[in-house]
Write an enzyme that holds these catalytic residues in place. Structure first.
Site, PDB file in Angstrom:
ATOM      1  N   ASP A 150       0.042  -1.999   4.684  1.00 50.58           N
ATOM      2  CA  ASP A 150       1.161  -1.121   5.009  1.00 50.58           C
ATOM      3  C   ASP A 150       2.335  -1.922   5.558  1.00 50.58           C
ATOM      4  O   ASP A 150       3.458  -1.423   5.592  1.00 50.58           O
ATOM      5  CB  ASP A 150       0.743  -0.097   6.075  1.00 50.58           C
ATOM      6  CG  ASP A 150      -0.357   0.838   5.596  1.00 50.58           C
ATOM      7  OD1 ASP A 150      -0.267   1.316   4.452  1.00 50.58           O
ATOM      8  OD2 ASP A 150      -1.300   1.085   6.369  1.00 50.58           O
ATOM      9  N   ASP A 182      -1.422   5.914  -5.839  1.00 47.41           N
ATOM     10  CA  ASP A 182      -2.507   6.876  -6.062  1.00 47.41           C
ATOM     11  C   ASP A 182      -2.021   7.903  -7.075  1.00 47.41           C
ATOM     12  O   ASP A 182      -0.855   8.321  -7.040  1.00 47.41           O
ATOM     13  CB  ASP A 182      -2.864   7.595  -4.758  1.00 47.41           C
ATOM     14  CG  ASP A 182      -3.163   6.636  -3.620  1.00 47.41           C
ATOM     15  OD1 ASP A 182      -4.330   6.290  -3.445  1.00 47.41           O
ATOM     16  OD2 ASP A 182      -2.209   6.239  -2.915  1.00 47.41           O
ATOM     17  N   GLU A 201      -4.793   3.528  -7.907  1.00 51.40           N
ATOM     18  CA  GLU A 201      -6.043   4.131  -7.439  1.00 51.40           C
ATOM     19  C   GLU A 201      -6.183   5.517  -8.050  1.00 51.40           C
ATOM     20  O   GLU A 201      -5.249   6.322  -8.008  1.00 51.40           O
ATOM     21  CB  GLU A 201      -6.088   4.235  -5.917  1.00 51.40           C
ATOM     22  CG  GLU A 201      -7.410   4.834  -5.438  1.00 51.40           C
ATOM     23  CD  GLU A 201      -7.519   5.006  -3.933  1.00 51.40           C
ATOM     24  OE1 GLU A 201      -8.357   5.814  -3.497  1.00 51.40           O
ATOM     25  OE2 GLU A 201      -6.766   4.328  -3.203  1.00 51.40           O
ATOM     26  N   HIS A 238      -1.050  10.429  -2.811  1.00 50.89           N
ATOM     27  CA  HIS A 238      -2.354  10.038  -2.279  1.00 50.89           C
ATOM     28  C   HIS A 238      -3.330  11.211  -2.251  1.00 50.89           C
ATOM     29  O   HIS A 238      -4.464  11.104  -2.703  1.00 50.89           O
ATOM     30  CB  HIS A 238      -2.219   9.452  -0.876  1.00 50.89           C
ATOM     31  CG  HIS A 238      -3.538   9.075  -0.272  1.00 50.89           C
ATOM     32  ND1 HIS A 238      -4.301   9.960   0.490  1.00 50.89           N
ATOM     33  CD2 HIS A 238      -4.253   7.932  -0.337  1.00 50.89           C
ATOM     34  CE1 HIS A 238      -5.411   9.360   0.861  1.00 50.89           C
ATOM     35  NE2 HIS A 238      -5.420   8.131   0.375  1.00 50.89           N
ATOM     36  N   HIS A 248       0.830  -1.199   0.000  1.00 49.42           N
ATOM     37  CA  HIS A 248       0.000   0.000   0.000  1.00 49.42           C
ATOM     38  C   HIS A 248       0.870   1.257   0.000  1.00 49.42           C
ATOM     39  O   HIS A 248       1.582   1.526   0.961  1.00 49.42           O
ATOM     40  CB  HIS A 248      -0.884  -0.032   1.252  1.00 49.42           C
ATOM     41  CG  HIS A 248      -1.888   1.057   1.345  1.00 49.42           C
ATOM     42  ND1 HIS A 248      -2.013   1.858   2.458  1.00 49.42           N
ATOM     43  CD2 HIS A 248      -2.842   1.469   0.483  1.00 49.42           C
ATOM     44  CE1 HIS A 248      -3.002   2.705   2.293  1.00 49.42           C
ATOM     45  NE2 HIS A 248      -3.521   2.498   1.094  1.00 49.42           N
ATOM     46  N   ARG A 249       0.834   1.997  -1.098  1.00 52.04           N
ATOM     47  CA  ARG A 249       1.680   3.184  -1.290  1.00 52.04           C
ATOM     48  C   ARG A 249       3.164   2.825  -1.191  1.00 52.04           C
ATOM     49  O   ARG A 249       3.985   3.615  -0.738  1.00 52.04           O
ATOM     50  CB  ARG A 249       1.329   4.288  -0.288  1.00 52.04           C
ATOM     51  CG  ARG A 249      -0.170   4.623  -0.239  1.00 52.04           C
ATOM     52  CD  ARG A 249      -0.485   5.715   0.755  1.00 52.04           C
ATOM     53  NE  ARG A 249      -1.904   5.708   1.093  1.00 52.04           N
ATOM     54  CZ  ARG A 249      -2.473   6.463   2.027  1.00 52.04           C
ATOM     55  NH1 ARG A 249      -1.737   7.322   2.708  1.00 52.04           N
ATOM     56  NH2 ARG A 249      -3.761   6.378   2.272  1.00 52.04           N
ATOM     57  N   GLU A 261       0.364  -0.811  -4.700  1.00 54.09           N
ATOM     58  CA  GLU A 261      -0.803   0.066  -4.789  1.00 54.09           C
ATOM     59  C   GLU A 261      -0.282   1.485  -4.735  1.00 54.09           C
ATOM     60  O   GLU A 261       0.609   1.801  -3.934  1.00 54.09           O
ATOM     61  CB  GLU A 261      -1.770  -0.199  -3.625  1.00 54.09           C
ATOM     62  CG  GLU A 261      -3.096   0.580  -3.699  1.00 54.09           C
ATOM     63  CD  GLU A 261      -3.048   1.950  -3.054  1.00 54.09           C
ATOM     64  OE1 GLU A 261      -4.037   2.699  -3.156  1.00 54.09           O
ATOM     65  OE2 GLU A 261      -2.020   2.307  -2.437  1.00 54.09           O
ATOM     66  N   LYS A 316      -8.568   9.118  -8.468  1.00 58.45           N
ATOM     67  CA  LYS A 316      -9.523   9.965  -7.764  1.00 58.45           C
ATOM     68  C   LYS A 316      -9.915  11.124  -8.655  1.00 58.45           C
ATOM     69  O   LYS A 316      -9.090  11.645  -9.412  1.00 58.45           O
ATOM     70  CB  LYS A 316      -8.911  10.505  -6.467  1.00 58.45           C
ATOM     71  CG  LYS A 316      -8.430   9.457  -5.476  1.00 58.45           C
ATOM     72  CD  LYS A 316      -7.768  10.126  -4.286  1.00 58.45           C
ATOM     73  CE  LYS A 316      -7.369   9.123  -3.218  1.00 58.45           C
ATOM     74  NZ  LYS A 316      -6.198   8.308  -3.637  1.00 58.45           N
TER      75      LYS A 316
END
Length: 249
Positions: free
Chosen positions: A236, A36, A108, A49, A7-8, A34, A110
């Protein structure tokens, strides 16, 4: 066994969503990343993010109101630890260049602070151009963004992110996960972990739907999801996940 998706990046070891964090994750041999993505004022895709740079850099303001040159001038590492001072915000192409060893690349997307959804199609195009489309899954809390990806390329694997605060989606998915996925041509659900049960995973799998819960940071939750047959765990704690899933020391 579930895929371990950092995650990130390995954000416990290096500043989130930076090249340093993704390289740390590669050192752990994770299955996927992952990240963003947002779009700058001059149309460049960058990895961050938040829609603003305030939390993770020494600057302020919205990414969509800054040029690529302006965001690249900021320090995205010093807030984490002195040794990462000067770390730059990655361009999406820099991120994709790191993804060769991976099984899955979870981007991801947005809606921009100005309401634009242009980044959706741009992410898909870049993934095709850079040869990572076959590894790409695109996730979002915003269904319009996901549908824009499909409009760009109907083969895009889109994944719906949702959490308890989206009561309407939670109810619709709980009532008929297969029907909801079919309606929107979803490849996967990315639910907040507290919304997941063994029955839910079984029902999704029966309909051919992948389940990648987030954000899984405790060993007991990782064990549980392994037993339940989750397809991926977004975490994480990449080192812990690799140890529990693969026995990596």
């Amino acid at each position: 066994m579930p895929l371990v998706i950092a995650h990130r990046g390995a954000n416990r070891l290096a500043p989130e969503n930076t090249v340093a964090a993704f390289k740390k994750a590669l050192e752990l041999n994770v299955d996927g990343f992952e990240n963003d993505v947002h779009q700058t004022l001059d149309g460049r895709l960058v990895v961050c993010h938040d829609d603003a740079v305030d939390r993770t850099s020494n600057g302020t303001g919205l990414i969509c109101e800054k040029t690529f040159e302006e965001v690249r001038a900021l320090d995205f590492g010093g807030w984490f630890a002195p040794e990462f001072a000067g770390e730059k915000i990655p361009a999406l192409e820099e991120f994709f260049e790191l993804c060769g060893p991976l099984k899955v690349v979870n981007v991801e997307i947005k809606r921009a602070a100005d309401g634009s959804i242009a980044s959706a199609a741009a992410v898909v195009r870049m993934a095709r151009e850079m040869g990572v489309f076959d590894k790409l899954i695109v996730s979002s809390f915003d269904m319009d963004m996901l549908q824009a990806c499909l409009a760009e390329d109907a083969a895009t694997r889109i994944c719906f992110l949702y959490a308890p605060d989206n009561e309407e989606a939670c109810e619709a998915i709980e009532d008929d996960p297969a029907g909801f996925a079919k309606k929107y041509s979803l490849y996967a659900y990315h639910p907040f972990v507290m919304l997941v049960s063994e029955d839910y995973i079984e029902e999704c799998h029966a309909a051919g739907i992948v389940v990648n819960p987030w954000t899984i940071n405790q060993d007991h939750a990782m064990h549980m999801l392994c037993e339940w047959g989750a397809d991926g765990i977004i975490t994480d704690e990449s080192a812990l996940a690799m140890q529990l899933v693969y026995g990596q020391s």
